[in-house]
Write a protein that holds these residues in place. Structure first.
Motif, PDB file in Angstrom:
ATOM      1  N   ASP A 175      41.866  52.011  46.508  1.00  0.00           N
ATOM      2  CA  ASP A 175      42.656  52.108  45.285  1.00  0.00           C
ATOM      3  C   ASP A 175      44.148  52.062  45.618  1.00  0.00           C
ATOM      4  OD1 ASP A 175      43.088  54.507  46.493  1.00  0.00           O
ATOM      5  OD2 ASP A 175      42.806  55.718  44.680  1.00  0.00           O
ATOM      6  N   ILE A 183      48.529  47.408  48.831  1.00  0.00           N
ATOM      7  CA  ILE A 183      48.084  46.262  49.607  1.00  0.00           C
ATOM      8  C   ILE A 183      49.320  45.555  50.180  1.00  0.00           C
ATOM      9  CG2 ILE A 183      46.857  44.047  49.485  1.00  0.00           C
ATOM     10  CD1 ILE A 183      45.384  45.388  47.045  1.00  0.00           C
ATOM     11  N   ILE A 189      38.577  46.991  44.013  1.00  0.00           N
ATOM     12  CA  ILE A 189      39.841  47.725  43.951  1.00  0.00           C
ATOM     13  C   ILE A 189      39.846  48.589  42.684  1.00  0.00           C
ATOM     14  CG2 ILE A 189      42.365  47.497  43.922  1.00  0.00           C
ATOM     15  CD1 ILE A 189      40.943  46.476  46.503  1.00  0.00           C
ATOM     16  N   SER A 248      46.493  47.980  40.545  1.00  0.00           N
ATOM     17  CA  SER A 248      47.232  47.746  41.775  1.00  0.00           C
ATOM     18  C   SER A 248      48.413  46.835  41.423  1.00  0.00           C
ATOM     19  CB  SER A 248      46.322  47.075  42.794  1.00  0.00           C
ATOM     20  OG  SER A 248      46.961  47.073  44.040  1.00  0.00           O
ATOM     21  N   ASP A 251      50.115  44.473  42.930  1.00  0.00           N
ATOM     22  CA  ASP A 251      49.993  43.034  43.202  1.00  0.00           C
ATOM     23  C   ASP A 251      48.754  42.785  44.043  1.00  0.00           C
ATOM     24  OD1 ASP A 251      50.271  40.400  43.627  1.00  0.00           O
ATOM     25  OD2 ASP A 251      51.975  40.571  45.021  1.00  0.00           O
ATOM     26  N   MET A 252      47.834  42.136  43.463  1.00  0.00           N
ATOM     27  CA  MET A 252      46.565  41.899  44.183  1.00  0.00           C
ATOM     28  C   MET A 252      46.478  40.483  44.739  1.00  0.00           C
ATOM     29  SD  MET A 252      43.497  44.010  42.550  1.00  0.00           S
ATOM     30  CE  MET A 252      43.737  43.910  40.816  1.00  0.00           C
ATOM     31  N   SER A 253      47.522  39.709  44.533  1.00  0.00           N
ATOM     32  CA  SER A 253      47.427  38.311  44.951  1.00  0.00           C
ATOM     33  C   SER A 253      47.214  38.153  46.456  1.00  0.00           C
ATOM     34  CB  SER A 253      48.651  37.528  44.485  1.00  0.00           C
ATOM     35  OG  SER A 253      49.822  38.099  45.045  1.00  0.00           O
ATOM     36  N   LEU A 305      45.477  40.001  48.422  1.00  0.00           N
ATOM     37  CA  LEU A 305      44.039  40.263  48.660  1.00  0.00           C
ATOM     38  C   LEU A 305      43.173  39.148  48.059  1.00  0.00           C
ATOM     39  CD1 LEU A 305      42.373  42.443  50.016  1.00  0.00           C
ATOM     40  CD2 LEU A 305      42.166  43.586  47.837  1.00  0.00           C
ATOM     41  N   GLU A 306      43.599  38.661  46.917  1.00  0.00           N
ATOM     42  CA  GLU A 306      42.866  37.586  46.260  1.00  0.00           C
ATOM     43  C   GLU A 306      42.760  36.371  47.178  1.00  0.00           C
ATOM     44  OE1 GLU A 306      44.562  36.573  42.512  1.00  0.00           O
ATOM     45  OE2 GLU A 306      42.807  35.399  41.908  1.00  0.00           O
ATOM     46  N   LEU A 359      36.968  39.208  44.765  1.00  0.00           N
ATOM     47  CA  LEU A 359      37.850  40.330  44.429  1.00  0.00           C
ATOM     48  C   LEU A 359      37.426  40.873  43.075  1.00  0.00           C
ATOM     49  CD1 LEU A 359      40.466  42.042  44.841  1.00  0.00           C
ATOM     50  CD2 LEU A 359      41.683  40.239  43.610  1.00  0.00           C
ATOM     51  N   PRO A 413      38.641  43.783  40.532  1.00  0.00           N
ATOM     52  CA  PRO A 413      39.414  44.946  40.088  1.00  0.00           C
ATOM     53  C   PRO A 413      38.549  45.794  39.163  1.00  0.00           C
ATOM     54  CG  PRO A 413      40.433  42.843  39.460  1.00  0.00           C
ATOM     55  CD  PRO A 413      39.061  42.543  39.892  1.00  0.00           C
TER      56      PRO A 413
END
Lengths: 838, 480
Positions: free
Chosen positions: A496, A499, A523, A527, A529-531, A533-534, A544, A546
């Motif tokens: 959680d 990143i 996740i 979050s 910015d998940m880009s 990780l994406e 991915l 969320p």
């Protein structure tokens, strides 16, 4: 005493005269007066349907009381009989009888007998075989004396051949006003759903008699009427049945008058089979929105739809087809599965199992009660390759927060998600567990851990704290997986936290790609910015996810791992018809493709109707006990959207439900039945092939379920083309179900067996016994009088033997004494001579 | 050697007689030894062993045993047919085979599978059998037999166990048949099965039947075939029991085809339905059934009649439809009053019996029974009715009810109980046979009475002799 010539003469004459007298008595052979002779006593107890239980029990008690007066070493046997007979008590002494059964209100009934006929001849023959002819004997028959099988007059003359007395205790004759009867009941044996056909009673009774006629359907009363018999003793009454739902219905009618209790003679029963749309019980996660439920209802099927939490066994009773839609095994408790199994295997209910992501392998069916019922095993024909799964779990402080509305911390829920995910893995798969905050810690190095679920359960406890740095943890996981032997490599990340930036993750990305690792990231929460990780999860087959509702975490972890680790084929699949079935009209039509299916393999007895190009079953059926089970590993929902839009969808869905239904009777089979003295004669007419022709198989297997639910298998033999015969001997009156499941053909019907011959017996006279009473062969027994043994001339051997023995002893004694008296003077003389010499 | 003292010989005789009576010794007359012999006359006794037919071997052995055991009168009874019985005496043992021969002539035998009821009547009982009937094992155990004579060794047999005919589904003018053949032996059997219609061979099959199996073969015949249909296993005598190698079915064409005379202007739907029913031919003149649609009630009928009186005005009947209980036995179709039209005019039913009624309104009436006349007060041209699948079923039901036999789907069968064709003998354990005591026989009872009477006589003589001896002795002493 002085010996004189007259003394021996008187003695020897007296002795001889005594012997002569004793021989004369032996010739007469009187019974012994001082001792009660032991008896061989047999009670024949008629337990046929025409006998009232109260009378049987009372007769038994009186008979046992009467035996108290017999000699203590008498022997006693009890033979219960109806259509057949059983020795219920085999030769006990009267003392034992009194001790064991003296205070019991009813006779022992440990052996089942068929009460639907009365065969006094056979029971009497059995009594003769049981008699010990060395002893005096008596037979007491407790019966109404009306035979419905056998010929008593054939065996009655044998009584005079045996040294026995034959007593008969009969129930009192009915009163002069004869009881009213339902002579016949005209009712259609088949109706269509929604019809309310009429029924007609033909009644008989004495003129002026008033009675009440009642009728109930499946136990619910729907008709009652007071009637009065006029000059004509027969009367016809018509009633309207209530609207009938599909299924097998039991119609019971009774005539009541005065204080007369209900008995089999006052009732008539009939079975009505109502044909119509199958009654459906749908159990699925979306009972209100499922297209299956909606379209079935629109098509006119009565559907009871519910989610697993609302299932109760009582619903199965009024169901013909049970639909289970994409449910995992754990969604219903084990006892519910057992109840469903009973309904299918023993009551012949149909089961339509619709697959989906949560069914078969994904639903934990392997080895379950549900899988026992199915024609498919939740296992691929080709074993899956080994997998290496690394769980990467965030243990930063934020994971300690409570998840709303679960009331548990995120860490606890994450732990539960890991726990459920490992259940999907095979023992030979490699697993590992890394927890991380700012630094990673390897709790379980990557290896095979057969006891992993237990380890998580007992030892996996974490206290969340610290910050979050994902990169070091990812690097550690990738390094571990790089050494794995398994080809399928998965990182399952639950976090959680923060990143890192995209550029920091670039080295890891190349490693993931190089080593063929799928990163599945779940996740929690928002979050920033998940880009980055994406980007990582796009490598290979990662994903991915969320998650806004933390509570969804376990099911989403389960689902993601399931897709990768259970045998699920995703992607377009065109079904091909392999084996035809009635409803598979579309052999010539192109079937729409499916979007996925659970890979399974067929059980040996399964019929595979649809297959994928790889040969995986897509629609299979078989019989589980008495019920038909159909399974679709793709289901009819999310993997079959194009089926739902197909112009044949309605026919397919309705056909599946009807074809599976327990109330379905294939048109290729017709069964008729008739009650005879030998039992119920079943005639089966069967067709086979296309175009249909007579079935000429050597025999036909069928199952008959009695009113107690016990199933009996029978073989019907071929008599003529398409014509088969079988004979069945029912033991009790009631509703019998008949099932035929053969090569996919299904037949279920019912019949009501009632002992019609015993009913007719009530109007008859016990002619053979009454005639024997007139001739003195049979003695009517008044329970107030003692029972006596037979006194046939050759039964008194005991008295003759003793008298003759006494005669022999007397004669021999006389001879000995006589010789002594006669020779004594000569002896005295010789002694005197010897004394004189000496 | 000294001679025994005469008084002591008398005393010994008296004591011996008393002991004999006490021992229960029974009387067997040298010229009166009787036995009841249960002679198995089931089909398997026709099995031909190398030395001859089982029954003749059994008869010869029985004759020899009867002579050897000193039996003077034998009551020979059939084990399977209660009405068969022979009373023979010692002079007729040599004729035993000839006297039993009629029991074993080829022909139809009615066997209900029941053995003589136990207990057997008092007396000495023997059994002569091959032991092929498994039911004998328990029967023997309870029958208390004095003697069992068992013959036969052969085990291999095949038999025609069934022959059935039924109208073909695909072609109503043809009959479809099935023959069943069973191998009750221990080895695979190869036989040829020949089907003949009278003397003409129709078909043949080469069969290979595994042990213990039954196989069936189908055939077709024209529906108007008459005469005898025979299924035979060849070659003859290939197994030791030729009697069960054949089954014959007597065909009467009238069983399969019903000739109907049609009179009057019937609704076209009725004509069409009659023509469509399988097994119906329309005949000119007398038929098995008269179907009339004329307004005049047919009297002086020779055959059953279906009368559909024409109707000038019709209405939909009201009230529940009820079939009377006397119509039970026919699978009547389910009808709905909405489909039906009946005559609006009220006409008297007289003494006719109503078969179908709507409420109190009779729709189908039966006049008389020998032969019956069925008056159908339904408009058989009513659109609502003729469209229903129930329409032809209603007509077929009326036909079957009127002529009292199956019209749509008659079935003819002849079959043999597979148990009858089992020839393998089971060794009957005689030692376990429980003797059923019938007590002492009346002969024995009277014999003991005779012994006692003799003892009594001798005792009286002894007392007289003893008294006179004492008297003489006393006189001699007095003289001295």
């Amino acid at each position: 005493m002085k010996f004189t010539p007259s003394a021996p003469m008187t003695f020897s004459t007296g002795g001889r005269l005594t012997a002569i007298l004793l021989v004369l008595l032996a010739l007469w052979n009187p019974s012994l007066p001082l001792k009660k002779a032991p008896l061989d006593c047999i009670i024949l107890l008629d337990e046929s349907t025409s006998m009232a239980q109260e009378f049987i029990n009372a007769g038994w008690r009186k008979a046992v009381q009467a035996t108290a007066d017999l000699s203590a070493d008498s022997h006693f046997s009890l033979i219960r009989f109806g259509a057949d007979s059983a020795i219920e008590i085999d030769t006990v002494t009267t003392k034992q009888l009194q001790a064991i059964f003296g205070k019991q209100p009813s006779p022992p009934r440990t052996i089942a007998i068929n009460p639907n006929l009365t065969d006094i001849e056979q029971s009497l023959r059995r009594a003769f075989l049981q008699l010990n002819q060395e002893e005096n004997s008596l037979i007491l028959l407790i019966s109404d004396g009306v035979e419905t099988s056998g010929t008593l007059s054939k065996v009655l003359p044998l009584i005079s051949e045996f040294p026995t007395k034959f007593y008969w205790l009969r129930p009192p004759r009915p009163s002069s006003m004869s009881r009213p009867r339902i002579l016949s009941l005209a009712v259609p044996n088949r109706t269509l759903s929604g019809q309310a056909p009429p029924i007609t009673f033909e009644l008989q009774g004495d003129s002026g008699l008033q009675a009440m006629i009642t009728a109930d359907l499946d136990g619910s009363p729907f008709f009652n009427k007071k009637i009065r018999f006029s000059d004509t003793s027969s009367l016809s009454v018509t009633a309207q049945l209530p609207t009938l739902a599909p299924g097998i219905h039991l119609l019971s009618t009774r005539i009541r008058w005065g204080e007369e209790p209900d008995s089999f003679s006052t009732s008539r029963h009939a079975v009505i089979q109502t044909l119509g749309p199958a009654r459906v019980l749908y159990i699925g996660r979306k009972p209100t929105t499922s297209p299956v439920v909606g379209d079935l209802k629109r098509g006119g099927w009565p559907v009871h739809a519910l989610d697993p939490a609302h299932f109760r066994a009582g619903l199965l009773e009024s169901t013909d087809t049970i639909i289970i839609d994409d449910l995992p095994v754990e969604s219903l408790p084990e006892n519910a599965w057992q109840q469903i199994r009973e309904a299918v295997t023993r009551q012949g209910k149909g089961l339509l199992l619709l697959g989906g992501p949560h069914a078969f392998g994904g639903g934990g069916y392997r080895g379950s009660t549900l899988e026992e019922l199915l024609p498919l095993i939740s296992e691929s024909r080709i074993p899956l390759p080994r997998a290496a799964v690394m769980f990467l779990l965030d243990k930063s402080g934020s994971m300690g927060r409570d998840a709303v509305p679960a009331g548990r911390s995120r860490m606890t829920i994450a732990r539960q998600a890991v726990q459920e995910a490992v259940k999907l893995l095979q023992p030979e798969d490699e697993t590992g567990l890394i927890v991380f905050d700012t630094t990673p810690t390897t709790l379980l190095p990557l290896a095979t851990h057969p006891d992993l679920p237990e380890w998580i359960d007992r030892k996996f406890r974490l206290q969340p704290h610290g910050g979050t740095r994902l990169l070091p943890a990812l690097e550690t996981a990738v390094q571990s997986l790089g050494k794995a032997e398994s080809k399928q490599r998965i990182i399952l990340l639950i976090s959680d936290g923060y990143i890192e930036k995209k550029k920091d993750l670039a080295p890891v990305a190349s490693l993931l790609k190089e080593q063929g690792i799928d990163l599945v990231a779940l996740i929690l929460g928002e979050s920033p910015d998940m880009s980055p990780l994406e980007q990582l999860t796009r490598i290979n087959a990662g994903r991915l996810l969320p998650i806004s509702e933390v509570i969804q975490l376990p099911s989403l972890v389960h689902e993601e791992l399931l897709k990768r680790r259970t045998a699920i084929r995703l992607g377009e699949t065109l079904p091909e018809v392999k084996e035809r079935a009635d409803f598979l009209f579309g052999a010539s039509l192109p079937w729409p493709p499916l979007d996925g299916y659970a890979v399974t393999r067929a059980k040996p007895d399964a019929h595979i109707h649809l297959v994928s190009r790889d040969g995986d079953p897509l629609l299979a059926s078989h019989f589980a006990g008495l019920g038909k089970v159909v399974a679709l590993p793709a289901g009819l929902d999310q993997w079959a959207p194009r089926w739902q839009r197909w112009n044949q969808w309605g026919r397919l869905l309705g056909g599946l439900v009807e074809w599976t239904s327990g109330n379905r009777n294939d048109k290729e089979l017709a069964v008729n039945w008739r009650i005879t003295t030998a039992g119920v004669k079943l005639t089966i007419d069967a067709l086979e092939g296309q175009p249909p022709g007579w079935n000429t198989s050597e025999s036909f297997d069928l199952v008959i379920q009695d009113p107690g639910g016990r199933a009996t298998s029978l073989k019907a033999r071929l008599m003529a083309p398409g014509r088969f015969h079988a004979l069945f001997s029912p033991q009790v009156a009631g509703l019998y179900h008949l099932f035929i499941n053969r090569n996919g053909q299904h037949h279920h019907s019912g019949f009501f067996y009632q002992p019609v011959y015993e009913q007719e017996a009530l109007d008859k006279h016990p002619e053979a016994l009454e005639s024997a009473v007139t001739k003195g062969i049979v003695i009517p027994w008044d329970p107030g009088t003692p029972l006596k043994a037979g006194n046939g001339q050759w039964k008194q051997a005991g008295s003759r033997f003793i008298l003759l023995l006494l005669a022999l002893f007397t004669y021999l004694s006389t001879l000995v004494m006589e010789r002594e008296f006669l020779t004594a003077p000569r002896c005295l003389k010789k002694i005197t001579e010897w004394k004189n010499k000496s | 050697m000294d001679r025994a003292d005469p008084p002591w010989r008398l005393r010994a005789l008296i004591v011996s007689l008393m002991l004999a009576t006490l021992s229960g010794m029974s009387w067997t007359r040298p010229d009166g030894h009787r036995a009841t012999v249960w002679f198995d006359d089931s089909l398997s006794m026709n099995t031909v062993e190398p030395a001859g037919a089982r029954w003749s071997l059994a008869a010869a052995r029985l004759a020899s045993f009867l002579g050897r055991e000193g039996i003077t009168h034998a009551d020979i009874r059939s084990l399977n047919h209660p009405d068969r019985q022979l009373q023979l005496d010692g002079n007729q043992w040599n004729d035993l085979g000839a006297r039993l021969a009629p029991w074993f002539r080829p022909g139809k035998r009615e066997i209900d599978g029941k053995l003589p009821p136990l207990p057997l009547p008092p007396g000495e009982h023997w059994l002569v059998t091959d032991g092929a009937n498994p039911l004998l094992v328990s029967w023997v155990a309870k029958a208390g037999l004095k003697q069992i004579i068992q013959v036969g060794e052969a085990t291999e047999n095949s038999a025609v166990t069934g022959l059935g005919l039924r109208r073909s589904l695909s072609s109503p003018r043809r009959l479809e048949g099935v023959i069943r053949v069973m191998n009750s032996g221990r080895q695979v059997v190869d036989r040829k099965l020949v089907l003949k219609h009278d003397k003409r061979q129709l078909e043949h099959w080469e069969l290979s039947i595994p042990p213990g199996n039954t196989i069936s073969r189908g055939f077709m015949l024209p529906a108007d075939s008459m005469g005898h249909i025979t299924a035979t296993l060849l070659p003859p005598g290939a197994d030791p029991l030729p009697s069960d190698d054949q089954l014959e079915l007597d065909l009467k064409a009238s069983e399969w085809i019903v000739k109907i005379s049609l009179v009057g202007n019937c609704p076209p739907a009725l004509d069409a339905a009659l023509a469509a029913l399988p097994g119906i031919t329309l005949a000119m003149g007398d038929g098995d059934l008269l179907v009339t649609c004329s307004s005049r009630r047919p009297d002086n009928r020779k055959a059953p009649v279906l009368w559909f009186p024409p109707m000038t005005s019709t209405l939909t009947p009201e009230g529940p439809l009820t079939w009377s209980s006397s119509s039970i036995g026919i699978d009547w179709p389910i009808l709905d009053t909405r489909w039906l039209r009946t005559s609006a005019e009220n006409s008297s039913s007289g003494d006719a019996q109503s078969l179908l009624s709507a409420g109190l309104h009779p729709l189908i009436l039966q006049h008389g029974n020998n032969p019956p006349l069925l008056e159908v007060r339904l408009d058989m041209g009513a659109v609502g009715l003729i469209e229903q699948p129930a329409y032809p079923l209603l007509i077929a039901g009326l036909l079957e009810y009127a002529i009292k036999r199956a019209v749509l789907d008659p079935v003819e069968t002849v079959h043999r109980d597979p148990l009858e064709s089992r020839i393998e003998p089971i060794r009957l354990d005689w030692s376990e046979s429980r003797a059923i005591h019938h007590g002492q026989s009346k002969d024995a009872t009277s014999f003991s009475a005779w012994l006692l009477a003799l003892t009594l006589g001798l005792l009286l003589y002894d007392i007289v002799r003893a008294t006179s001896f004492q008297h003489r002795r006393g006189t001699r002493k007095a003289t001295k």
